[in-house]
Design a protein around this motif. Structure first.
Motif, mmCIF file in Angstrom:
data_model
loop_
_atom_site.group_PDB
_atom_site.id
_atom_site.type_symbol
_atom_site.label_atom_id
_atom_site.label_comp_id
_atom_site.label_asym_id
_atom_site.label_seq_id
_atom_site.Cartn_x
_atom_site.Cartn_y
_atom_site.Cartn_z
ATOM 1 N N LEU A 24 30.114 22.648 33.396
ATOM 2 C CA LEU A 24 29.739 24.049 33.214
ATOM 3 C C LEU A 24 30.870 24.822 32.529
ATOM 4 O O LEU A 24 30.621 25.721 31.712
ATOM 5 N N ASN A 25 32.091 24.468 32.862
ATOM 6 C CA ASN A 25 33.225 25.113 32.211
ATOM 7 C C ASN A 25 33.243 24.802 30.715
ATOM 8 O O ASN A 25 33.478 25.687 29.877
ATOM 9 N N ILE A 26 32.981 23.540 30.374
ATOM 10 C CA ILE A 26 32.940 23.163 28.959
ATOM 11 C C ILE A 26 31.802 23.897 28.249
ATOM 12 O O ILE A 26 31.972 24.412 27.132
ATOM 13 N N LEU A 39 31.040 9.743 31.689
ATOM 14 C CA LEU A 39 30.798 10.570 30.507
ATOM 15 C C LEU A 39 31.674 11.824 30.521
ATOM 16 O O LEU A 39 32.149 12.275 29.472
ATOM 17 N N THR A 40 31.867 12.386 31.698
ATOM 18 C CA THR A 40 32.741 13.559 31.809
ATOM 19 C C THR A 40 34.157 13.226 31.364
ATOM 20 O O THR A 40 34.839 14.035 30.717
ATOM 21 N N MET A 41 34.628 12.040 31.724
ATOM 22 C CA MET A 41 35.956 11.622 31.287
ATOM 23 C C MET A 41 35.976 11.303 29.792
ATOM 24 O O MET A 41 36.940 11.599 29.089
ATOM 25 N N SER A 42 34.894 10.715 29.289
ATOM 26 C CA SER A 42 34.880 10.329 27.872
ATOM 27 C C SER A 42 34.912 11.550 26.956
ATOM 28 O O SER A 42 35.467 11.501 25.853
ATOM 29 N N GLN A 43 34.333 12.671 27.434
ATOM 30 C CA GLN A 43 34.363 13.870 26.584
ATOM 31 C C GLN A 43 35.795 14.331 26.341
ATOM 32 O O GLN A 43 36.104 14.919 25.314
ATOM 33 N N TYR A 44 36.677 14.051 27.298
ATOM 34 C CA TYR A 44 38.090 14.392 27.143
ATOM 35 C C TYR A 44 38.693 13.610 25.974
ATOM 36 O O TYR A 44 39.421 14.150 25.138
ATOM 37 N N ALA A 45 38.356 12.320 25.904
ATOM 38 C CA ALA A 45 38.854 11.507 24.791
ATOM 39 C C ALA A 45 38.290 11.990 23.456
ATOM 40 O O ALA A 45 39.017 12.079 22.455
ATOM 41 N N HIS A 46 36.993 12.302 23.424
ATOM 42 C CA HIS A 46 36.391 12.823 22.188
ATOM 43 C C HIS A 46 37.065 14.126 21.763
ATOM 44 O O HIS A 46 37.275 14.370 20.571
ATOM 45 N N VAL A 71 28.702 15.518 26.964
ATOM 46 C CA VAL A 71 28.557 16.624 27.910
ATOM 47 C C VAL A 71 27.086 16.870 28.238
ATOM 48 O O VAL A 71 26.716 17.075 29.404
ATOM 49 N N ALA A 72 26.233 16.849 27.220
ATOM 50 C CA ALA A 72 24.808 17.093 27.445
ATOM 51 C C ALA A 72 24.211 16.020 28.345
ATOM 52 O O ALA A 72 23.440 16.321 29.278
#
Length: 988
Positions: free
Chosen positions: A528-530, A488-495, A508-509
């Motif tokens: 946390l950075n995001i 999921l952390t990687m997928s947020q990059y694509a989103h 992220v949530a």
């Protein structure tokens, strides 16, 4: 202050002590010529105050003395203390109520410089300064260059001591220099009539003045805590004293453990230890925890019997293996139990790696010492070093293993990560796909995500997103929350790349919740950075700070590779809070950290962030260097180059290159990202505002762009540039989100009507300055030079400005003249404009023109209009009314003079060649008047006139020949005459 009023003790030089020892050698050192600042920096008891007082008394003239107190950490109290110290020398003008502390400090320094130049300054107990009062002290000292300043304290963290020292402006005397010499110690003891046995104690004190004083007074105390511990152990009965070191293998003591390990301790040993006063803490039910110093002392004694030491640690390792494998691993290593060490390492290291506890993993592996390490252990060590901040050593070992063909899926993952951090996404993809082909799926889940990141970074975003979603679904199906969170952390990059903000927030949530459930602090750092970034964009500064502080704490402890990214976010938070100097310092730290960790991929992000901050600080040259560095790094970098259009547009905007700005900003609106496309849209709208009145539809469009974003945080670095746009939109829509930039003074009527104070500087020909339409008389030529320097460069330190205006002179008289020139400039502008603010503020490091001023400089106008080509030639020539600062002879003025003239003449020549016609011809005629002896301009003018106006060409030739003879006493070169005849010019 009345004559009878008592003098505050903090501003009086201390009197000599009855038994004070004169430090003649040090006083000679302090009196010798050297840097302006002398800092006595040492722990308590090294005689710093005494030495300063001796020097001040020996000065033989007035001195400014200030001994700080705890209250001087507060700004107002500190300003009052400074005022008291200066008033001790003589009357001080009263400051107006509400005067800013910075202005007060500057005024006090100016008064001191005017009335008591060269007075000695002594500031004692600097450790009591807060960051703010430390900045005020630095501000107070800045104008007093050339005056000797003496500082003393246990710490000077709030002062720019490192910068001063690096610049050769300060020297530091530490404990080694301040310690008593053997002769001084002996003299002190004799003066105090100390007993003879005190000599032995003093010999071990290494010149510590306070210790010598104690010894002279008869205090013969133990000097080393370990000595004290050994003395305490000596009171134990002999059998216990000889057996107790075996208990050092236990971090908690209990009779059952002693029996289990077969320790050779007598019955009732714990009671005996307690009665002896040894430091052990009762935990209840017969358990005790020995103090670390006691354990350390006992362990040192146990090491004297290596065989027993290793046997006991091996036994403890076996006892703990089932319940505490990591603790057991440490004992197995000390016990030289190699087989058990490898078994425990194979159990512990994968777990640490999976949890992202790389710092602990690194510390554990650095403690292992095995005769023949297997390849898998070497690989773990290499990975741990890379992730814990030693990328060079780790990568060397990892590549050696790869060359030997012994890389596992772990090594392939680490190599792929290294490629990512360098921005080598094609190599990342190659390594990930090779590893996926070589190893079974259960070993390559991390490589799957590396492949996804590579695909996204290479522009195949949808393909990368599908890989991430599949990995998350597979992890959820097998009940692997950590793997699901990673996917999921990687997928947020694509989103993010696709601009799918709700989907990104959902990913992220979910990932954050999973990691929180699993107590995975290190893994949560990117999230946390995001969350901090998102909170900042919503204007929730406190929430952003909370997330960021937590992330930084975890990163520094266990995931240092994330520090530069977190520092980048922190710089954004600082910028949003208006702390631009703090943001710049943070970015400097981030760049240094990224360099140390070889995170090349982050460098362009950091340099572009520096570019924007430096622009706002007025550091134009440094900003340009940051931009050029980032542009070079992004050259040919694929999708990362999407970072550049907005910066290019902003750069063009600051230069007044409106067409280039429009082109680059339009491109920026098409790039992925949450912030830069919105900012680009607003800048483009402001370009529209300059061409036509804005409408309610424009206001609505801008409102839609800002939906869900806090304008104050998003546009922290755009406040000045976009303030006129904000005023216009606020007039159309009083509740508009951009109203935060317009302030309370936004007018109720449409249009860009914010009344910014105007400063018009004409440096070409006769210098003329108008402030808010009123002529300002500058009584000093150097004041005019300072003004033009700042108008051209934006901002600069006193050293930078003096380096140009006084050719690098370090003489105190020139420093003083510079301060006078600045003060006269302030006074002239303030009086002419009727302004209540400081038009030339100084922030403790750099001078600049006040950011609210709308400054026009005719030399800048020439450069800007000339850059527009044929369309700007008329305006450029109109603005050029003579040489820049004709009376100035400094190299900087000559260089700038030539630069402006050359830009104008080059533009004329380029336009004549590319756009022949009446406009270019008129520009050529005017240029020939500026440079009557310049061959290229006159030749171009003649050749341009010749086809249609041969008589005009002949007249131009004759004018050129006449000017050449008059100005340089030369004739037109024969070769040029022949060339013009060949072109048809009717020459005799």
């Amino acid at each position: 202050m009345t004559a009878s009023a008592p003098v505050h003790p903090s501003v009086v030089v201390p009197r000599p002590l009855r038994t004070e020892l004169g430090r003649s050698a040090l006083l000679t050192t302090l009196a010798a010529p050297g840097p302006e600042v002398v800092a006595l920096l040492a722990p308590s008891g090294y005689g710093k105050t005494t030495l300063l007082a001796q020097h001040a008394r020996a000065l033989g003239r007035e001195a400014l003395w200030l001994s700080l107190s705890a209250s001087d950490s507060e700004v107002e109290f500190f300003v009052a203390s400074l005022t008291r110290a200066v008033r001790r020398l003589g009357p001080v003008p009263e400051l107006a109520a509400g005067t800013a502390p910075e202005r007060a400090a500057d005024a006090l320094a100016g008064h001191l410089l005017d009335h008591w130049p060269g007075v000695g300054l002594y500031i004692d107990r600097t450790e009591l300064l807060s960051p703010l009062t430390g900045q005020l002290l630095a501000l107070f000292l800045e104008p007093l260059r050339g005056t000797r300043v003496f500082l003393s304290g246990v710490a000077m963290d709030t002062l720019p001591l490192a910068r001063w020292t690096a610049a050769g402006q300060a020297t530091v005397l530490g404990a080694a220099q301040l310690a008593f010499s053997a002769l001084e110690s002996e003299a002190f003891l004799q003066a105090r009539g100390a007993a003879q046995e005190a000599q032995a104690v003093v010999a071990a004190l290494e010149g510590w003045p306070a210790g010598v004083a104690l010894a002279a007074g008869g205090a013969h105390t133990t000097l080393d805590p370990s000595d004290l511990m050994r003395e305490a152990l000596n009171v134990l009965p002999g059998a216990l004293r000889s057996g107790l070191p075996e208990a050092s293998v236990l971090s908690e003591w209990h009779d059952d453990l002693v029996r289990e390990l077969g320790l050779q301790l007598p019955g009732g040993w714990l009671d005996t230890v307690r009665r002896a006063g040894l430091p052990v803490t009762p935990l209840g039910r017969g358990w005790y925890r020995p103090h670390g110093l006691l354990l350390g002392t006992l362990e040192a004694q146990l090491r004297r019997d290596p065989a027993r030491f290793e046997a006991l640690h091996a036994a403890q390792a076996r006892r703990l293996a089932a319940t505490d494998p990591l603790g057991a691993l440490g004992h197995a290593t000390l016990g030289q139990a190699h087989t058990l060490t490898l078994e425990l390492a194979a159990q512990v290291l994968p777990r640490l790696k999976d949890r992202g506890e790389f710092s602990l993993m690194h510390a554990t592996l650095e403690g292992l010492r095995l005769p023949d390490e297997p390849a898998w252990l070497r690989e773990y060590r290499a990975v741990a070093r890379i992730e814990a901040g030693q990328p060079g050593a780790g990568e060397t070992e990892l590549r050696a293993l790869h060359a030997e063909g012994q890389t596992t899926a772990l090594g392939f993952t680490s190599l792929a990560l290294l490629a990512t951090r360098r921005g080598e996404f094609a190599e990342q993809l190659r390594l990930a796909e090779l590893g996926l082909a070589l190893f079974p799926p259960e070993q390559t889940r991390s490589l799957t995500l590396q492949r996804a990141v590579a695909l996204i970074s290479l522009g195949q975003v949808h393909d990368g997103l599908r890989v991430c979603e599949a990995a998350a679904a597979e992890a959820r199906a097998r009940g692997a929350p950590l793997d699901e969170a990673a996917a999921l952390t990687m997928s947020q990059y694509a989103h993010q790349m696709l601009g799918q903000w709700p989907e990104r927030a959902q990913a992220v949530a979910r990932a954050s919740a999973l990691l929180q459930e699993q107590r995975q602090g290190a893994r949560a750092v990117p999230l946390l950075n995001i969350l901090a970034e998102e909170a900042l964009l919503r204007g929730e500064q406190a929430q952003a700070h909370t997330h960021l502080a937590e992330a930084l704490e975890v990163a520094r402890r266990s995931s240092p590779v994330m520090e530069p990214q977190l520092l980048l976010t922190r710089s954004q938070q600082e910028a949003a809070a208006g702390d631009l100097k703090g943001a710049q310092a943070t970015l400097d730290t981030a760049l240094d950290t990224a360099g140390r960790l070889r995170l090349d991929v982050l460098r362009p992000f950091l340099r572009l962030a520096q570019f924007e901050v430096l622009l706002n600080l007025g550091a134009a040259d440094e900003a340009e260097a940051a931009y050029q560095d980032a542009a070079a790094l992004l050259s040919g970098s694929g999708r990362q180059a999407a970072l550049l259009p907005f910066a290019s547009g902003l750069r063009a905007w600051t230069r007044g290159e409106w067409a280039l700005a429009q082109s680059a900003l339009t491109e920026a609106t098409q790039q992925p990202g949450r912030t830069q496309p919105v900012r680009a849209q607003l800048y483009l709208l402001d370009l529209e505002r300059r061409q036509r009145p804005l409408t309610a539809a424009d206001a609505q469009h801008a409102r839609a762009w800002l939906l869900g974003l806090n304008a104050g945080a998003l546009l922290a670095l755009d406040r000045v540039a976009l303030a006129p746009l904000a005023a216009s939109l606020s007039a159309l829509d009083p509740g508009h989100p951009l109203a935060v930039l317009a302030g309370d003074a936004a007018p109720p009527t449409p249009g860009p009507l914010l009344a910014y104070p105007q400063l018009d500087v004409r440096a070409l020909g006769r210098v003329q300055v108008t402030a808010s339409g009123q002529a300002a008389r500058l009584p000093l030529a150097k004041s005019a030079e300072v003004l033009v320097w700042l108008a051209w460069h934006g901002a600069g330190s006193s050293a930078e400005i003096m380096n140009d205006l006084w050719d690098g002179s370090r003489q105190s008289k020139h420093h003083e003249y510079f301060r006078v020139a600045v003060r006269r400039l302030r006074a002239a502008l303030t009086q002419a404009g009727g302004w209540t603010f400081d038009p030339v503020p100084y922030d403790g490091q750099r001078y600049r023109l006040h950011p609210d001023l709308q400054v026009t400089l005719d030399a800048r106008t020439v450069m800007t209009e000339a850059a527009r080509g044929v369309d700007g030639l008329t305006a450029a020539l109109d603005a050029y009314s003579g040489d820049l600062l004709p009376g100035a002879e400094g190299e900087w003025a000559l260089r700038l003079r030539q630069e402006v003239r050359a830009a104008l003449l080059d533009a004329v020549m380029d336009a004549a060649r590319a756009h022949p016609g009446e406009q270019s011809l008129g520009a050529l005629r005017r240029a020939a008047l500026l440079e009557p002896a310049a061959e290229d301009i006159n030749l171009t003018l003649i050749e341009t006139l010749l086809p249609g106006q041969p008589q005009g060409a002949l007249a131009a030739f004759r004018t050129y020949a006449r000017q050449l003879r008059a100005l340089v006493d030369e004739d037109v070169p024969e070769a040029l005459v022949r060339r013009l005849r060949g072109l048809g010019l009717p020459l005799p």
